[in-house]
Write a protein that holds these residues in place. Sequence first.
Motif, PDB file in Angstrom:
ATOM      1  N   ARG A 137       0.874  -1.170   0.000  1.00 31.75           N
ATOM      2  CA  ARG A 137       0.000   0.000   0.000  1.00 31.75           C
ATOM      3  C   ARG A 137       0.907   1.214   0.000  1.00 31.75           C
ATOM      4  O   ARG A 137       1.859   1.271   0.772  1.00 31.75           O
ATOM      5  CB  ARG A 137      -0.907   0.003   1.217  1.00 31.75           C
ATOM      6  CG  ARG A 137      -1.990  -1.040   1.155  1.00 31.75           C
ATOM      7  CD  ARG A 137      -2.993  -0.900   2.293  1.00 31.75           C
ATOM      8  NE  ARG A 137      -4.051  -1.864   2.145  1.00 31.75           N
ATOM      9  CZ  ARG A 137      -4.044  -3.069   2.689  1.00 31.75           C
ATOM     10  NH1 ARG A 137      -3.029  -3.450   3.446  1.00 31.75           N
ATOM     11  NH2 ARG A 137      -5.052  -3.897   2.492  1.00 31.75           N
ATOM     12  N   SER A 138       0.601   2.147  -0.870  1.00 28.74           N
ATOM     13  CA  SER A 138       1.439   3.337  -1.002  1.00 28.74           C
ATOM     14  C   SER A 138       0.567   4.559  -1.220  1.00 28.74           C
ATOM     15  O   SER A 138      -0.517   4.469  -1.796  1.00 28.74           O
ATOM     16  CB  SER A 138       2.366   3.209  -2.217  1.00 28.74           C
ATOM     17  OG  SER A 138       3.180   2.080  -2.136  1.00 28.74           O
ATOM     18  N   ALA A 139       1.083   5.684  -0.807  1.00 29.68           N
ATOM     19  CA  ALA A 139       0.435   6.952  -1.122  1.00 29.68           C
ATOM     20  C   ALA A 139       0.683   7.257  -2.591  1.00 29.68           C
ATOM     21  O   ALA A 139       1.677   6.834  -3.166  1.00 29.68           O
ATOM     22  CB  ALA A 139       1.014   8.063  -0.253  1.00 29.68           C
ATOM     23  N   LEU A 140      -0.229   7.992  -3.197  1.00 29.19           N
ATOM     24  CA  LEU A 140      -0.054   8.422  -4.579  1.00 29.19           C
ATOM     25  C   LEU A 140       0.881   9.617  -4.607  1.00 29.19           C
ATOM     26  O   LEU A 140       0.676  10.588  -3.882  1.00 29.19           O
ATOM     27  CB  LEU A 140      -1.405   8.811  -5.187  1.00 29.19           C
ATOM     28  CG  LEU A 140      -1.349   9.336  -6.615  1.00 29.19           C
ATOM     29  CD1 LEU A 140      -1.124   8.179  -7.589  1.00 29.19           C
ATOM     30  CD2 LEU A 140      -2.618  10.080  -6.962  1.00 29.19           C
ATOM     31  N   ALA A 141       1.892   9.554  -5.443  1.00 27.81           N
ATOM     32  CA  ALA A 141       2.803  10.690  -5.629  1.00 27.81           C
ATOM     33  C   ALA A 141       2.333  11.481  -6.851  1.00 27.81           C
ATOM     34  O   ALA A 141       1.789  10.916  -7.798  1.00 27.81           O
ATOM     35  CB  ALA A 141       4.226  10.187  -5.853  1.00 27.81           C
ATOM     36  N   GLY A 142       2.519  12.780  -6.821  1.00 30.81           N
ATOM     37  CA  GLY A 142       2.193  13.615  -7.965  1.00 30.81           C
ATOM     38  C   GLY A 142       0.743  14.038  -8.045  1.00 30.81           C
ATOM     39  O   GLY A 142       0.268  14.448  -9.104  1.00 30.81           O
ATOM     40  N   PHE A 143       0.014  13.950  -6.952  1.00 28.55           N
ATOM     41  CA  PHE A 143      -1.414  14.308  -6.925  1.00 28.55           C
ATOM     42  C   PHE A 143      -1.678  15.662  -7.580  1.00 28.55           C
ATOM     43  O   PHE A 143      -2.584  15.810  -8.383  1.00 28.55           O
ATOM     44  CB  PHE A 143      -1.902  14.324  -5.470  1.00 28.55           C
ATOM     45  CG  PHE A 143      -3.352  14.668  -5.295  1.00 28.55           C
ATOM     46  CD1 PHE A 143      -4.299  13.669  -5.220  1.00 28.55           C
ATOM     47  CD2 PHE A 143      -3.782  15.982  -5.196  1.00 28.55           C
ATOM     48  CE1 PHE A 143      -5.647  13.965  -5.058  1.00 28.55           C
ATOM     49  CE2 PHE A 143      -5.113  16.301  -5.024  1.00 28.55           C
ATOM     50  CZ  PHE A 143      -6.048  15.284  -4.960  1.00 28.55           C
ATOM     51  N   SER A 144      -0.879  16.645  -7.260  1.00 29.61           N
ATOM     52  CA  SER A 144      -1.105  18.005  -7.759  1.00 29.61           C
ATOM     53  C   SER A 144      -0.596  18.231  -9.175  1.00 29.61           C
ATOM     54  O   SER A 144      -0.907  19.247  -9.790  1.00 29.61           O
ATOM     55  CB  SER A 144      -0.424  19.017  -6.827  1.00 29.61           C
ATOM     56  OG  SER A 144      -0.938  18.889  -5.534  1.00 29.61           O
ATOM     57  N   HIS A 145       0.186  17.291  -9.702  1.00 33.03           N
ATOM     58  CA  HIS A 145       0.808  17.484 -11.008  1.00 33.03           C
ATOM     59  C   HIS A 145       0.097  16.749 -12.142  1.00 33.03           C
ATOM     60  O   HIS A 145       0.462  16.900 -13.295  1.00 33.03           O
ATOM     61  CB  HIS A 145       2.268  17.050 -10.965  1.00 33.03           C
ATOM     62  CG  HIS A 145       3.049  17.756  -9.915  1.00 33.03           C
ATOM     63  ND1 HIS A 145       3.367  19.088 -10.003  1.00 33.03           N
ATOM     64  CD2 HIS A 145       3.537  17.321  -8.732  1.00 33.03           C
ATOM     65  CE1 HIS A 145       4.043  19.439  -8.915  1.00 33.03           C
ATOM     66  NE2 HIS A 145       4.162  18.392  -8.140  1.00 33.03           N
ATOM     67  N   HIS A 146      -0.884  15.931 -11.819  1.00 28.91           N
ATOM     68  CA  HIS A 146      -1.589  15.146 -12.834  1.00 28.91           C
ATOM     69  C   HIS A 146      -3.091  15.386 -12.664  1.00 28.91           C
ATOM     70  O   HIS A 146      -3.490  16.415 -12.162  1.00 28.91           O
ATOM     71  CB  HIS A 146      -1.186  13.676 -12.720  1.00 28.91           C
ATOM     72  CG  HIS A 146       0.281  13.483 -12.939  1.00 28.91           C
ATOM     73  ND1 HIS A 146       0.861  13.489 -14.185  1.00 28.91           N
ATOM     74  CD2 HIS A 146       1.300  13.340 -12.066  1.00 28.91           C
ATOM     75  CE1 HIS A 146       2.160  13.345 -14.078  1.00 28.91           C
ATOM     76  NE2 HIS A 146       2.459  13.261 -12.796  1.00 28.91           N
ATOM     77  N   SER A 147      -3.923  14.442 -13.053  1.00 27.42           N
ATOM     78  CA  SER A 147      -5.372  14.644 -13.067  1.00 27.42           C
ATOM     79  C   SER A 147      -6.074  14.346 -11.746  1.00 27.42           C
ATOM     80  O   SER A 147      -7.287  14.525 -11.644  1.00 27.42           O
ATOM     81  CB  SER A 147      -6.001  13.781 -14.163  1.00 27.42           C
ATOM     82  OG  SER A 147      -5.483  14.128 -15.420  1.00 27.42           O
ATOM     83  N   ALA A 148      -5.367  13.887 -10.737  1.00 29.74           N
ATOM     84  CA  ALA A 148      -6.012  13.465  -9.488  1.00 29.74           C
ATOM     85  C   ALA A 148      -6.860  14.568  -8.864  1.00 29.74           C
ATOM     86  O   ALA A 148      -7.968  14.314  -8.398  1.00 29.74           O
ATOM     87  CB  ALA A 148      -4.974  12.966  -8.489  1.00 29.74           C
ATOM     88  N   GLU A 149      -6.352  15.774  -8.862  1.00 28.92           N
ATOM     89  CA  GLU A 149      -7.091  16.865  -8.236  1.00 28.92           C
ATOM     90  C   GLU A 149      -8.425  17.108  -8.948  1.00 28.92           C
ATOM     91  O   GLU A 149      -9.455  17.277  -8.297  1.00 28.92           O
ATOM     92  CB  GLU A 149      -6.247  18.135  -8.227  1.00 28.92           C
ATOM     93  CG  GLU A 149      -6.737  19.160  -7.248  1.00 28.92           C
ATOM     94  CD  GLU A 149      -5.649  20.150  -6.860  1.00 28.92           C
ATOM     95  OE1 GLU A 149      -5.950  20.964  -5.984  1.00 28.92           O
ATOM     96  OE2 GLU A 149      -4.541  20.114  -7.413  1.00 28.92           O
ATOM     97  N   GLN A 150      -8.434  17.076 -10.266  1.00 24.32           N
ATOM     98  CA  GLN A 150      -9.667  17.294 -11.023  1.00 24.32           C
ATOM     99  C   GLN A 150     -10.617  16.097 -10.899  1.00 24.32           C
ATOM    100  O   GLN A 150     -11.832  16.269 -10.923  1.00 24.32           O
ATOM    101  CB  GLN A 150      -9.370  17.539 -12.516  1.00 24.32           C
ATOM    102  CG  GLN A 150      -8.624  18.821 -12.807  1.00 24.32           C
ATOM    103  CD  GLN A 150      -7.118  18.712 -12.528  1.00 24.32           C
ATOM    104  OE1 GLN A 150      -6.546  17.629 -12.498  1.00 24.32           O
ATOM    105  NE2 GLN A 150      -6.480  19.843 -12.300  1.00 24.32           N
ATOM    106  N   LEU A 151     -10.076  14.903 -10.777  1.00 21.41           N
ATOM    107  CA  LEU A 151     -10.891  13.692 -10.708  1.00 21.41           C
ATOM    108  C   LEU A 151     -11.350  13.361  -9.294  1.00 21.41           C
ATOM    109  O   LEU A 151     -12.204  12.491  -9.109  1.00 21.41           O
ATOM    110  CB  LEU A 151     -10.101  12.511 -11.283  1.00 21.41           C
ATOM    111  CG  LEU A 151      -9.746  12.620 -12.759  1.00 21.41           C
ATOM    112  CD1 LEU A 151      -8.800  11.497 -13.162  1.00 21.41           C
ATOM    113  CD2 LEU A 151     -10.995  12.607 -13.608  1.00 21.41           C
ATOM    114  N   TRP A 152     -10.796  14.024  -8.295  1.00 21.49           N
ATOM    115  CA  TRP A 152     -11.071  13.722  -6.890  1.00 21.49           C
ATOM    116  C   TRP A 152     -12.553  13.477  -6.594  1.00 21.49           C
ATOM    117  O   TRP A 152     -12.892  12.494  -5.932  1.00 21.49           O
ATOM    118  CB  TRP A 152     -10.491  14.831  -6.005  1.00 21.49           C
ATOM    119  CG  TRP A 152     -10.782  14.667  -4.557  1.00 21.49           C
ATOM    120  CD1 TRP A 152     -11.720  15.345  -3.826  1.00 21.49           C
ATOM    121  CD2 TRP A 152     -10.165  13.749  -3.650  1.00 21.49           C
ATOM    122  NE1 TRP A 152     -11.702  14.916  -2.529  1.00 21.49           N
ATOM    123  CE2 TRP A 152     -10.765  13.939  -2.389  1.00 21.49           C
ATOM    124  CE3 TRP A 152      -9.169  12.802  -3.781  1.00 21.49           C
ATOM    125  CZ2 TRP A 152     -10.401  13.210  -1.270  1.00 21.49           C
ATOM    126  CZ3 TRP A 152      -8.803  12.072  -2.662  1.00 21.49           C
ATOM    127  CH2 TRP A 152      -9.410  12.281  -1.430  1.00 21.49           C
TER     128      TRP A 152
END
Length: 125
Positions: free
Chosen positions: A27-42
Amino acid sequence: MRGLLLAALLLGVSPALAQHPRLVLQRSALAGFSHHSAEQLWPHLREGDALSLSREAANPYDALAVRVDWQGQALGYLPRSDNGAVAQALDQGRALDARISRLREHADPRRRIEIEVAAPLTPRP
């Protein structure tokens, strides 16, 4: 199969998930949340959502980079500190799957999405 489904219900696991047993590798935290689509897809992400893992051996920042996608859109990467074994397994053609294991509101974007990487215990059709 019936015993497996009963055990799943007793343990609080979805019967659909119990039909595809898997060994959780990390289990790992996601790296790059702010640099890819994660913020928009949240707002659309849910715990248990399937993710895909892709090797990026030519990544200029990390030769062991493993990109994490949700429904064809890049969310981010496995952290550099956690990607070595997964990168090696993917390079060897091993079957791995991933899903969102935890979502939480947090000021630190590195702590918002936790990913679970697993190996199926039975061959997939």
